[in-house]
Write a protein that holds these residues in place. Structure first.
Motif, short mmCIF file in Angstrom:
data_model
loop_
_atom_site.label_atom_id
_atom_site.label_comp_id
_atom_site.label_asym_id
_atom_site.label_seq_id
_atom_site.Cartn_x
_atom_site.Cartn_y
_atom_site.Cartn_z
N ASN A 138 -36.97 -49.97 2.52
CA ASN A 138 -36.34 -50.81 3.54
C ASN A 138 -35.45 -49.98 4.46
OD1 ASN A 138 -35.99 -53.38 4.76
ND2 ASN A 138 -33.99 -53.59 3.79
N VAL A 139 -35.87 -48.79 4.81
CA VAL A 139 -35.18 -47.93 5.77
C VAL A 139 -36.17 -47.54 6.87
CG1 VAL A 139 -33.55 -47.08 4.07
CG2 VAL A 139 -35.65 -45.80 4.50
N LEU A 140 -35.63 -46.96 7.94
CA LEU A 140 -36.43 -46.62 9.12
C LEU A 140 -37.08 -47.86 9.72
CD1 LEU A 140 -38.17 -43.23 8.11
CD2 LEU A 140 -36.25 -43.54 9.68
N LYS A 141 -36.40 -48.99 9.60
CA LYS A 141 -36.91 -50.24 10.14
C LYS A 141 -36.50 -50.38 11.61
CE LYS A 141 -38.67 -52.92 7.67
NZ LYS A 141 -38.15 -53.80 6.62
N SER A 142 -37.21 -51.22 12.33
CA SER A 142 -36.98 -51.36 13.77
C SER A 142 -35.64 -52.03 14.09
CB SER A 142 -38.12 -52.16 14.41
OG SER A 142 -38.23 -53.44 13.81
N ASP A 143 -35.06 -52.75 13.13
CA ASP A 143 -33.76 -53.39 13.38
C ASP A 143 -32.61 -52.51 12.89
OD1 ASP A 143 -34.34 -53.63 10.68
OD2 ASP A 143 -33.61 -55.70 10.51
N GLN A 144 -32.89 -51.25 12.56
CA GLN A 144 -31.87 -50.30 12.12
C GLN A 144 -31.75 -49.18 13.15
OE1 GLN A 144 -33.59 -49.14 8.37
NE2 GLN A 144 -32.93 -51.00 7.31
N LEU A 145 -30.71 -48.37 13.01
CA LEU A 145 -30.52 -47.22 13.89
C LEU A 145 -31.16 -46.00 13.24
CD1 LEU A 145 -26.82 -47.77 15.01
CD2 LEU A 145 -28.90 -48.18 16.33
N ASN A 146 -32.15 -45.45 13.91
CA ASN A 146 -32.94 -44.35 13.36
C ASN A 146 -32.87 -43.12 14.28
OD1 ASN A 146 -34.06 -46.07 11.22
ND2 ASN A 146 -35.17 -47.05 12.90
N PHE A 147 -32.78 -41.95 13.65
CA PHE A 147 -32.67 -40.70 14.39
C PHE A 147 -33.53 -39.64 13.73
CE2 PHE A 147 -28.86 -43.19 14.92
CZ PHE A 147 -28.63 -43.13 16.28
N VAL A 148 -33.79 -38.56 14.46
CA VAL A 148 -34.58 -37.47 13.91
C VAL A 148 -33.94 -36.14 14.32
CG1 VAL A 148 -36.15 -37.59 15.89
CG2 VAL A 148 -36.88 -36.41 13.80
N ILE A 149 -33.86 -35.23 13.35
CA ILE A 149 -33.38 -33.86 13.59
C ILE A 149 -34.48 -32.90 13.17
CG2 ILE A 149 -31.68 -32.10 12.98
CD1 ILE A 149 -29.71 -34.32 12.32
N GLY A 150 -34.79 -31.93 14.03
CA GLY A 150 -35.80 -30.94 13.69
C GLY A 150 -35.32 -29.54 14.00
N ILE A 151 -35.74 -28.58 13.18
CA ILE A 151 -35.42 -27.18 13.43
C ILE A 151 -36.70 -26.42 13.73
CG2 ILE A 151 -33.31 -27.15 12.05
CD1 ILE A 151 -34.95 -25.91 9.77
N SER A 152 -36.61 -25.47 14.67
CA SER A 152 -37.75 -24.64 15.05
C SER A 152 -38.93 -25.53 15.46
CB SER A 152 -38.10 -23.69 13.89
OG SER A 152 -38.97 -22.67 14.32
N THR A 153 -40.09 -25.36 14.85
CA THR A 153 -41.23 -26.22 15.19
C THR A 153 -40.91 -27.68 14.93
OG1 THR A 153 -42.68 -24.39 14.54
CG2 THR A 153 -43.70 -26.52 14.86
N GLY A 154 -40.03 -27.93 13.97
CA GLY A 154 -39.59 -29.30 13.72
C GLY A 154 -38.83 -29.89 14.89
N GLY A 155 -38.22 -29.01 15.73
CA GLY A 155 -37.57 -29.48 16.95
C GLY A 155 -38.59 -30.07 17.90
N ARG A 156 -39.76 -29.42 17.98
CA ARG A 156 -40.87 -29.98 18.77
C ARG A 156 -41.27 -31.34 18.20
NH1 ARG A 156 -46.72 -27.05 18.84
NH2 ARG A 156 -45.38 -25.24 19.26
N GLY A 157 -41.37 -31.39 16.86
CA GLY A 157 -41.72 -32.66 16.22
C GLY A 157 -40.69 -33.74 16.46
N ALA A 158 -39.41 -33.36 16.51
CA ALA A 158 -38.34 -34.33 16.75
C ALA A 158 -38.45 -34.94 18.14
CB ALA A 158 -36.98 -33.67 16.56
N MET A 159 -38.67 -34.09 19.14
CA MET A 159 -38.79 -34.61 20.51
C MET A 159 -40.06 -35.45 20.67
SD MET A 159 -36.02 -33.70 22.00
CE MET A 159 -35.28 -33.95 20.35
N LYS A 160 -41.11 -35.04 20.02
CA LYS A 160 -42.34 -35.82 20.06
C LYS A 160 -42.14 -37.19 19.41
CE LYS A 160 -47.29 -35.37 19.18
NZ LYS A 160 -48.36 -34.45 18.67
N THR A 161 -41.38 -37.20 18.33
CA THR A 161 -41.13 -38.45 17.61
C THR A 161 -40.36 -39.46 18.46
OG1 THR A 161 -41.19 -37.33 15.45
CG2 THR A 161 -40.03 -39.45 15.56
N VAL A 162 -39.33 -39.01 19.16
CA VAL A 162 -38.56 -39.95 19.97
C VAL A 162 -39.34 -40.40 21.21
CG1 VAL A 162 -36.30 -39.17 19.18
CG2 VAL A 162 -37.32 -38.09 21.17
N ILE A 163 -40.34 -39.62 21.60
CA ILE A 163 -41.21 -40.01 22.71
C ILE A 163 -42.26 -41.02 22.25
CG2 ILE A 163 -43.04 -39.20 24.26
CD1 ILE A 163 -41.41 -36.62 24.63
N VAL A 164 -42.97 -40.68 21.17
CA VAL A 164 -44.07 -41.53 20.70
C VAL A 164 -43.54 -42.80 20.05
CG1 VAL A 164 -46.03 -41.66 19.12
CG2 VAL A 164 -45.59 -39.55 20.40
#
Length: 286
Positions: A138-164
């Motif tokens: 019951n986390v990462l739900k649409s009625d909750q506040l969700n964020f993503v942090i990525g390092i190195s290639t994960g930084g690319r994944g983080a920006m992609k995640t907030v876009i998609v």
């Protein structure tokens, strides 16, 4: 004399206890709480053979998805950073998938190296991992506040995640990330996944995150060391300029010295959590 000594000892203990109580009290979002209120549940699960470590509590103010860099295991988060302590301090849940050699591509292609075809894609992240975490915890739900942090290639994944996943994530942080692959066609990781850019130009354009900057709706923080010899700081600088051109909400932090390792990433995790906390505060004040 003895009575005076006992009195001084008692006085010292009183002040020490008072100081500890102050240290254990932290400001989170719109309220002040004790860290003990956020004692997490630690769990580790398998989804499609991928290990996911979780640190969750019912009273969390936000959920943070952590995306590792190329060939970094989740053990590095635990052993080389203070991320778990920071999440507890700020009252955030942590979801840490062990994605190892993923570069957060849309797909695995016929041209992808045979020893990498088993790696997970960003599509798997959005269509499989997130829905299963939502259902189980019951986390990462649409009625909750969700964020993503990525390092190195994960930084690319983080920006992609907030876009998609723009309807699900309120913000993201990239530390030492890379976004522009079109102008770095000699990169062996990208070639190993996508094939030759001369033959598969459309694919490279589709996988290029900088080309999708105009789609960004969330607030993002970009952090990079100017002396990074693995991923040039120009990646974050140019992405920030592109976001600026499209009028997108972003912040850029450049450090003169830092390199590309966990010493640098751990140094800027507190800034990353403070950035997220500021968004949580704004959302709670709305």
């Amino acid at each position: 004399m003895r009575i005076r000594f006992v009195f001084l000892v008692m006085l010292f203990c009183l002040f020490a206890c008072s100081d500890q109580e102050t240290q254990d009290t932290v400001q989170q979002g719109s309220k002040t709480v004790q860290e003990d209120e956020f004692t997490p549940i630690i769990d580790t699960i398998l989804i499609d053979s991928v290990v996911i470590a979780l640190q969750i509590r019912d009273t969390a103010l936000a959920n943070v998805l952590l995306l590792p860099g190329w060939n970094y295991s989740i053990d590095h988060w635990k052993d080389s950073t203070h991320v778990e302590k920071l999440a507890k301090k700020h009252g955030f849940n942590l979801i840490m998938p062990n994605l190892m050699r993923s570069i957060y591509s849309d797909s695995i292609y016929n041209e992808t190296r045979s020893d990498w075809v088993k790696e997970k894609t960003s599509t798997w992240l959005y269509d499989t991992l997130i829905p299963q975490i939502q259902a189980r915890y019951n986390v990462l739900k649409s009625d909750q506040l969700n964020f993503v942090i990525g390092i190195s290639t994960g930084g690319r994944g983080a920006m992609k995640t907030v876009i998609v996943e723009k309807e699900l994530f309120s913000g993201g942080v990239s530390i030492s990330g890379d976004f522009d692959i079109i102008n770095y066609t000699q990169d062996n990781l990208n070639r190993g996944y996508f094939g030759s850019p001369e033959t598969y130009n459309a694919r490279w354009l589709r996988e290029d995150i900088q080309m999708r900057a105009y789609e960004l709706n969330a607030e993002v923080l970009l952090i990079h060391a100017k002396d990074d010899a693995v991923v040039t700081a120009f990646q974050s600088i140019q992405f920030a300029k592109t976001l600026e051109a499209f009028g997108k909400d972003h912040k850029l932090i450049l450090d003169s010295i830092g390199g590309h390792d966990y010493n640098f990433w751990n140094k800027y995790l507190p800034k990353s959590f403070e950035f997220i906390d500021s968004i949580v505060l704004d959302k709670n004040d709305d």
